[in-house]
Scaffold this motif. Structure first.
Motif, short mmCIF file in Angstrom:
data_model
loop_
_atom_site.label_atom_id
_atom_site.label_comp_id
_atom_site.label_asym_id
_atom_site.label_seq_id
_atom_site.Cartn_x
_atom_site.Cartn_y
_atom_site.Cartn_z
N ALA B 421 -29.13 19.84 20.21
CA ALA B 421 -29.52 18.50 20.65
C ALA B 421 -29.90 17.61 19.47
O ALA B 421 -30.60 18.02 18.56
CB ALA B 421 -30.68 18.59 21.63
N GLY B 422 -29.40 16.39 19.52
CA GLY B 422 -29.81 15.39 18.55
C GLY B 422 -29.42 15.68 17.11
O GLY B 422 -29.99 15.09 16.19
N LEU B 423 -28.44 16.54 16.91
CA LEU B 423 -28.03 16.84 15.53
C LEU B 423 -27.51 15.60 14.81
O LEU B 423 -27.53 15.53 13.58
CB LEU B 423 -26.94 17.91 15.52
N ILE B 424 -27.05 14.60 15.59
CA ILE B 424 -26.47 13.41 14.97
C ILE B 424 -27.49 12.72 14.06
O ILE B 424 -27.12 12.12 13.05
CB ILE B 424 -25.98 12.43 16.06
N ARG B 425 -28.78 12.86 14.39
CA ARG B 425 -29.79 12.14 13.59
C ARG B 425 -29.92 12.74 12.20
O ARG B 425 -30.15 12.03 11.24
CB ARG B 425 -31.15 12.24 14.28
N THR B 426 -29.79 14.08 12.12
CA THR B 426 -29.96 14.70 10.80
C THR B 426 -28.63 15.01 10.14
O THR B 426 -28.54 14.97 8.91
CB THR B 426 -30.78 16.01 10.93
N ASN B 427 -27.62 15.34 10.91
CA ASN B 427 -26.36 15.78 10.31
C ASN B 427 -25.16 15.07 10.93
O ASN B 427 -24.36 15.69 11.65
CB ASN B 427 -26.18 17.28 10.50
N PRO B 428 -25.04 13.78 10.68
CA PRO B 428 -23.93 13.06 11.33
C PRO B 428 -22.57 13.64 10.96
O PRO B 428 -21.67 13.69 11.80
CB PRO B 428 -24.10 11.63 10.82
N GLY B 429 -22.42 14.10 9.73
CA GLY B 429 -21.12 14.60 9.30
C GLY B 429 -20.67 15.78 10.14
O GLY B 429 -19.52 15.85 10.59
N ILE B 430 -21.58 16.73 10.37
CA ILE B 430 -21.23 17.91 11.14
C ILE B 430 -20.89 17.53 12.57
O ILE B 430 -19.96 18.07 13.17
CB ILE B 430 -22.40 18.92 11.12
N VAL B 431 -21.65 16.58 13.11
CA VAL B 431 -21.40 16.19 14.50
C VAL B 431 -20.03 15.52 14.61
O VAL B 431 -19.29 15.77 15.56
CB VAL B 431 -22.52 15.27 15.01
N VAL B 432 -19.69 14.70 13.62
CA VAL B 432 -18.37 14.06 13.65
C VAL B 432 -17.28 15.14 13.58
O VAL B 432 -16.31 15.10 14.34
CB VAL B 432 -18.23 13.06 12.49
N ALA B 433 -17.48 16.13 12.70
CA ALA B 433 -16.49 17.21 12.59
C ALA B 433 -16.36 17.94 13.92
O ALA B 433 -15.25 18.19 14.41
CB ALA B 433 -16.90 18.17 11.48
N THR B 434 -17.51 18.28 14.53
CA THR B 434 -17.47 18.95 15.83
C THR B 434 -16.77 18.07 16.85
O THR B 434 -15.96 18.55 17.65
CB THR B 434 -18.90 19.24 16.32
N GLY B 435 -17.09 16.78 16.79
CA GLY B 435 -16.47 15.86 17.74
C GLY B 435 -14.96 15.87 17.61
O GLY B 435 -14.25 15.95 18.61
N ILE B 436 -14.48 15.82 16.39
CA ILE B 436 -13.03 15.80 16.18
C ILE B 436 -12.41 17.07 16.76
O ILE B 436 -11.40 17.03 17.46
CB ILE B 436 -12.71 15.66 14.68
N VAL B 437 -13.05 18.21 16.49
CA VAL B 437 -12.49 19.47 16.96
C VAL B 437 -12.47 19.52 18.49
O VAL B 437 -11.46 19.85 19.11
CB VAL B 437 -13.32 20.65 16.41
N LEU B 438 -13.60 19.14 19.10
CA LEU B 438 -13.67 19.24 20.56
C LEU B 438 -12.73 18.25 21.23
O LEU B 438 -12.07 18.57 22.22
CB LEU B 438 -15.12 19.02 21.03
N VAL B 439 -12.66 17.04 20.68
CA VAL B 439 -11.76 16.05 21.27
C VAL B 439 -10.32 16.49 21.12
O VAL B 439 -9.48 16.29 22.00
CB VAL B 439 -12.00 14.67 20.64
N SER B 440 -10.04 17.15 20.02
CA SER B 440 -8.69 17.69 19.83
C SER B 440 -8.42 18.80 20.85
O SER B 440 -7.31 18.93 21.35
CB SER B 440 -8.55 18.21 18.41
N LEU B 441 -9.45 19.58 21.16
CA LEU B 441 -9.26 20.62 22.18
C LEU B 441 -9.04 20.01 23.56
O LEU B 441 -8.30 20.55 24.37
CB LEU B 441 -10.46 21.57 22.20
N ILE B 442 -9.69 18.87 23.83
CA ILE B 442 -9.41 18.17 25.09
C ILE B 442 -7.95 17.74 25.09
O ILE B 442 -7.27 17.81 26.11
CB ILE B 442 -10.28 16.91 25.25
N GLY B 443 -7.49 17.29 23.92
CA GLY B 443 -6.11 16.84 23.83
C GLY B 443 -5.99 15.33 23.88
O GLY B 443 -5.17 14.79 24.61
N LEU B 444 -6.84 14.64 23.12
CA LEU B 444 -6.74 13.18 23.07
C LEU B 444 -6.13 12.77 21.75
O LEU B 444 -6.41 13.36 20.71
CB LEU B 444 -8.14 12.55 23.19
N PRO B 445 -5.27 11.74 21.77
CA PRO B 445 -4.72 11.25 20.52
C PRO B 445 -5.79 10.54 19.71
O PRO B 445 -6.77 10.09 20.29
CB PRO B 445 -3.64 10.28 20.96
N PRO B 446 -5.66 10.40 18.43
CA PRO B 446 -4.50 10.81 17.63
C PRO B 446 -4.74 12.15 16.95
O PRO B 446 -4.53 12.26 15.76
CB PRO B 446 -4.42 9.68 16.61
#
Lengths: 612, 551
Positions: B421-446
């Motif tokens: 929870a709330g990792l974005i406040r301390t580690n935005p980079g990791i959250v962005v990386a996780t976001g990219i991976v998870l969104v890619s697993l959903i299957g959203l472009p690009p």
């Protein structure tokens, strides 16, 4: 596939369009790097605002050559019906996916609306104090997505941009929104994703049924399957390569798909699943995807939640631009590619339009929350767009009055642009008030006119524009749509005319409850300070445009009418040849002559309409 | 006739087959085998005991990767591209028909070797295994991968069984690597028991098939099948074939963690270390899909020959059966995986169900490929290419997902979603990386995941438009579409927790920053997820090459 790659050099619009499209995304990427140190929030805001202004100026340079002195080959030629400023680069050759961009009279005004509202929304984002850097990154990514949808001519590219908007929007509502933001954000995401999955299925259906080999040489050039930039031997070679290809060449090119869909023997109408033609399936799937975005009753329920929870600038973008994507999609994709289905489902589109018109108006009457009321007014107003798009009187009594349909579509286009101005303005006005008193309860307002006279007069002007008062921008679109629907169905015309009364009712009642009255008795009365200069800089352009477009609608019609009329005329011609079995060639010349006369007549109608 | 001379010819032939034909195409596997021996030797010799087993394994795998790459290049430059119509002519049978070397073998081996390089680097960064366990761990991993390479190239039912066992048995031990933990031992036991059961059933099925058709060599079996009049002939032959086929499907479904043989998967993933999860969810899945392609195409199609068209027509019924089984399993697997993932609170369990769901999407692609095989060979190749492309992007997506879980475990000491929870406040980079991976697993472009899904769906749609098993394929399309929407919920929930929710009050340690060695690893895995979503022509060309294996 034998389509020789064309160089950016020979495509004058390559850099202007690419910059308009990707400049926000590039700046977003730069903002993500730690170039601007922590704590310098104002620098980030200025960079963001400067980017949106730069993009706006670029799009203005393209769209309105008159301001900058016409002449550059990449610029838009007003009054030309066809696709202009086409950029074509191969992207994924294995699937014939291209970086294919272009603008015409339908998309150019919408691009301009997008870049313009982005500037205003950026200015309206100043009060956002929480997580400033991510906010601006997402905001700029959203702008790229929106512009991308309007300029893409490749269905795959279109879909990519369509989806690219989702995630920024989800976070913009989910992080910076109101109390129920998480619910609103996921609801928005789910609705749109469900729609876009259906759209993806339709895209694949059309792709595999298409074959560009069936197009003539002229059509191949006109649809940019073979770039008209190629000259002489190169062109001949490219055309021959297409025609001599041993297997079907599928395509995502929207123009080519439209040309295939409008061919006398459409392959989309040839196959059927479960008793409906592929064309009908594709039309319905695409329509569902688009009406979720519009939104139309019964798939509108995400909109009030998203609007109420979203921060003011995002509401402006949402109402001003995102809702237009649905209408644009229907106009650009559904009708040209699946004309037969468009004809047979005209009742559905019109019916949905009228239902959401009336339902939205009644729902708006019932709201206690100011912003929610404005949100429902959007549902109601976008219903006019649907009705205008769907009115297909071309075959009413087999008289082929394509001009009646053109009137409806022109009205719908105008309504989209006008609603972009007025709804963004209304949401901004609600936001100004909310920033001061931190509530939106219509029952607790009153007497704002006495406390903030300048604000209240601007707000009332914008709300009147939304109401559709003659002389303001909301009037033209509504009246054209209502008139055109008369030929199609008297009942629908009566309903849409009746809705004007309802609209007047909820807007006047809201004005009365909020701005009129003796004194403000709600909470935080001492915070009712006059508008700041920043707020004025946002509100005044909107009010001015609402008046200008109401008085001089031909400013917009000069752009949209040629393209819309040509599209409608082509489709009507197609309908004549398919529906009645007339050979297409026989009526073509007569229709062309008629068309010129009718075109003038239609434009005259608009001008008269504006003067009323 | 002189019996000695016959024996001599046989010996000569075998020698020639082994040394001149088979072994040159077996170099990646040989490298792995040699590395395993070296790793074991190092433990015995006191002098070499201090050699870091991870880097030793990495060295061996790099050699293997080089040879696998070399094989792919030789295919690219060879007959494969120039004669796209006659691809199977380039196919070679190794070791007397036990293995097949073709473009699919080469592609999957390259994928596995490449994955292994990234995986070993990841384990070095994440610190599991420690130096004590290192030699065991890498021996088991390499041994299992060797089995997976064999799965990708199996051409004979005996080899299918051997390869599956060779890949599975080391995995059982790997699942129990965290020796002190009860959950880990339980996971290992469950895995082993399920695995043994599935292997037994599969072996029985193999024996039924072999008994009816008189051989275990898949191309010969296909010819024999084609020469039978109908599957439902009197005397129960057809029944025996169907039951045998279903039993083989059970064994494959276990490897694929397909519903209803998936029960081991969440428990093993949750009980074992995240590193093991990464290995099982990527490498094991890729090999299992390759094996599924092998068996489905091996039994359902025949290579070029004088009677090719007649045989393919005769095998229509077989293919119909295969497509039906795979499609049914795929639809079930995908739906149940996505629905079950919704309720998970542990990130590893969630990823386990996500793995199950993705196996479902992959199997849909295989079903489309087999359905298209009798209709349009080129479309069938595209469908196989779609599956292979999916596997290629899946390496990065899932390895990145598990790497993030493992590295966050190292810093946060927890694998619960709530602890993010709330990792974005301390580690935005990791959250962005996780976001990219998870969104890619959903299957959203690009992102890469979108392209994979797009390719698989487009293959199914192509089957629909070419009227190959149309009703079934339409069902798959609808199921796939609905599942994409369902999957949004649970992937997004993780992102929601990371960004919207406030951090827990009792969090003691911060997550790792993006600018660090773990951060660099995550970045290196996430960058391809983005770039393969935009510039996918390159990987797709390789996937097309792999797809060329389908006749």
């Amino acid at each position: 596939m034998g389509i020789a790659p064309t160089l950016a050099v020979t495509q004058p619009a390559f850099w202007p369009l690419t910059l308009i499209l990707f400049l926000p995304a590039i700046v977003a990427g730069l903002l993500a790097l730690p170039i601007i140190p922590r704590g310098k929030d104002d620098s980030i805001r200025w960079v963001g605002l400067a980017t949106t202004i730069a993009v706006f100026i670029l799009s203005l340079w393209m769209a309105v050559p008159a301001i900058f002195g016409a002449g550059s080959p990449g610029q838009f030629v007003v009054g030309e019906a066809g696709m202009q400023a086409v950029v074509k680069q191969p992207w994924i050759p294995a699937f014939n996916i291209e970086y294919l961009l272009g603008v015409d009279g339908i998309s150019m005004p919408l691009v301009l609306l997008t870049t313009f509202l982005a500037v205003l929304a950026a200015a309206a984002s100043w009060p956002i104090e929480k997580h400033v850097r991510p906010y601006w990154i997402l905001f700029l990514l959203l702008e790229t997505g929106m512009i991308g949808v309007f300029v893409s001519l490749d269905f795959f590219l279109f879909y990519v941009f369509w989806e690219v908007m989702l995630l920024p929007m989800y976070f913009l509502i989910g992080i910076w929104g109101g109390p129920r933001r998480e619910y609103a954000a996921i609801k928005f995401f789910l609705y749109t994703l469900a729609g876009s999955v259906l759209m993806l299925l339709a895209i694949l259906m059309l792709y595999f049924a298409s074959d560009v080999r069936t197009l003539s040489d002229d059509q191949l050039l006109a649809t940019h399957v073979v770039s008209p930039v190629l000259e002489g031997a190169d062109r001949t070679a490219a055309l021959t390569a297409v025609h001599s290809h041993p297997k079907p060449i599928h395509t995502f090119n929207l123009l080519a798909l439209a040309a295939i869909g409008q061919s006398p023997v459409s392959p989309f109408a040839a196959t059927s699943f479960w008793g409906m033609t592929l064309e009908s399936w594709a039309f319905l799937l695409l329509l569902i995807g688009f009406i979720i975005k519009v939104p139309v009753v019964p798939v509108h329920t995400w909109l009030p939640d998203a609007h109420v929870e979203a921060p003011t600038p995002i509401s402006m973008i949402l109402a001003g631009v995102l809702l237009k994507l649905g209408g644009y999609g229907i106009l650009r994709i559904c009708y040209p590619i699946c004309p037969g289905a468009g004809l047979s489902f005209a009742w559905l589109v019109c019916g949905l339009g009228v239902v959401s018109m009336v339902y939205g108006a009644f729902a708006a009457l019932a709201q206690k929350d100011f912003k929610r009321m404005v949100a429902y007014s959007s549902v109601s107003h976008m219903g006019y767009v649907m009705l205008g798009l769907g009115v297909w009187s071309a075959v009413a009594g087999h008289e082929y009055q394509w001009d009646a349909w053109a009137q409806g579509v022109n009205g719908a286009m105008f309504q989209m642009l006008a609603h972009g101005i007025s709804s963004a303005g209304m949401f901004f006005m609600v936001g100004v008030l909310y920033d001061r008193v931190h509530h939106r309860n219509l029952e607790e307002f009153g007497g704002i006119f006495n406390r903030m006279p300048l604000y209240a007069s601007l707000a009332v002007a914008i709300f009147f524009a939304g109401l559709g008062l003659p002389g303001l921008c909301g009037f033209i679109g509504e009246v054209l749509v209502t008139l055109s629907s008369w030929n199609y169905s008297r009942l629908l015309a009566v309903c849409s005319a009746f809705t004007v009364i309802l609209t007047a009712a909820y807007i006047l009642w809201a004005i009365q409850r909020v701005y009129l009255g003796a004194e403000y008795k709600g909470p935080h009365g001492d915070h009712l300070t006059p508008m700041t200069r920043r707020e004025l800089a946002i509100a005044v352009p909107l009010v001015v445009l609402a008046i200008v477009f109401g008085v001089a609608p031909q400013l917009i019609f000069n752009y949209i009418t040629p393209t819309v009329n040509r599209q409608v005329e082509t489709l009507a011609e197609w309908t004549r040849s398919v529906h009645d079995g007339h050979p297409a060639a026989a009526g073509a010349t007569a229709a062309a002559d008629n068309g010129a006369v009718e075109l003038q007549a239609t434009i005259d109608t608009f001008t008269v309409g504006g003067g009323r | 006739m002189n019996p000695d001379r016959n024996l001599g010819t046989l010996l000569d032939g075998t020698l020639h087959d082994t040394l001149a034909v088979s072994l040159p195409h077996f170099r990646p596997e040989l490298c792995l085998a040699a590395t395993i021996v070296l790793l074991l030797l190092c433990r015995m010799l006191p002098l070499l005991r201090h050699v870091d087993s991870g880097f030793l394994a990495l060295g061996g795998v790099l050699f293997s990767l080089f040879f696998a790459w070399d094989d792919v290049l030789s295919l690219r430059g060879g007959a494969w591209v120039s004669a796209i119509g006659d691809l199977l002519a380039g196919r070679q049978e190794l070791f007397g028909g036990l293995l097949a070397f073709d473009s699919l073998t080469a592609y999957i081996r390259l994928l596995l070797a490449g994955f292994l390089v990234l995986f070993i680097l990841f384990t070095k960064v994440s610190g599991i295994p420690d130096s004590e366990d290192g030699a065991d761990f890498y021996t088991l991993v390499l041994g299992s991968t060797l089995g997976m390479c064999l799965m990708a190239s199996a051409n004979h039912l005996l080899m299918v069984f051997m390869a599956v066992e060779m890949a599975s048995v080391p995995s059982y031990a790997l699942a129990g690597l965290l020796k002190g933990r009860k959950a880990s031992s339980e996971a290992a036991l469950k895995y082993a028991v399920y695995g043994a059961g599935a292997a037994g059933v599969m072996l029985y099925g193999l024996s039924l098939l072999a008994g009816v058709l008189g051989t275990c060599h898949m191309p010969t079996m296909a010819r024999a099948l084609a020469s039978l009049d109908s599957m439902w002939m009197p005397g129960g032959t057809g029944l025996a074939l169907a039951i045998g086929g279903l039993m083989v499907a059970v064994g494959l479904a276990f490897k694929l963690s397909a519903v209803p043989f998936h029960f081991w998967c969440p428990d093993v993933f949750a009980g074992a270390a995240a590193e093991i999860g990464a290995f099982l969810s990527v490498a094991s899945k890729a090999a299992a899909i390759a094996l599924l392609l092998r068996v489905a195409f091996g039994m359902g199609t025949t290579g070029p020959g004088p009677d090719h068209a007649v045989e393919m027509a005769a095998l229509g019924e077989t293919r119909h059966f295969i497509v039906g089984v795979i499609a049914l399993l795929a639809a079930l697997t995908c739906t149940l995986g996505n629905l079950a993932a919704y309720g998970q609170t542990n990130m590893k369990r969630l990823l386990a169900y996500s793995t199950i769901a993705h196996a479902g999407y992959l199997m849909m692609g295989v079903a489309a490929a087999v359905a298209l095989a009798g209709r349009d060979a080129d479309a069938s190749r595209s469908a196989v290419a779609a599956v292979c492309f999916y596997l290629g992007t899946y390496v990065f997506m899932n390895l990145a997902a598990f790497a993030i879980v493992a590295l966050l475990r190292n810093s946060l000491r927890s694998e619960e979603i709530a602890s993010y929870a709330g990792l974005i406040r301390t580690n935005p980079g990791i959250v962005v990386a996780t976001g990219i991976v998870l969104v890619s697993l959903i299957g959203l472009p690009p992102l890469a995941g979108f392209i994979s899904k797009f390719l698989v769906f487009s293959s199914i749609m192509e089957a629909v438009s070419l009227d190959a098993e149309r009703p079934l394929m339409l069902v798959l399309l609808v199921v796939g579409g609905i599942n994409t929407v369902i999957s949004l919920f649970y992937y997004l929930r993780v992102l929601k927790v990371m960004t919207f929710d406030p951090p827990p009050a009792d969090r003691t340690a911060d997550a790792f920053p993006l600018v660090s060695i773990p951060g660099a690893l995550v970045t290196a895995l996430v960058v391809p997820v983005v770039s393969l979503g935009i510039f996918w022509s390159g990987l797709y060309a390789f996937a097309r090459l792999a797809g060329a294996f389908a006749s």
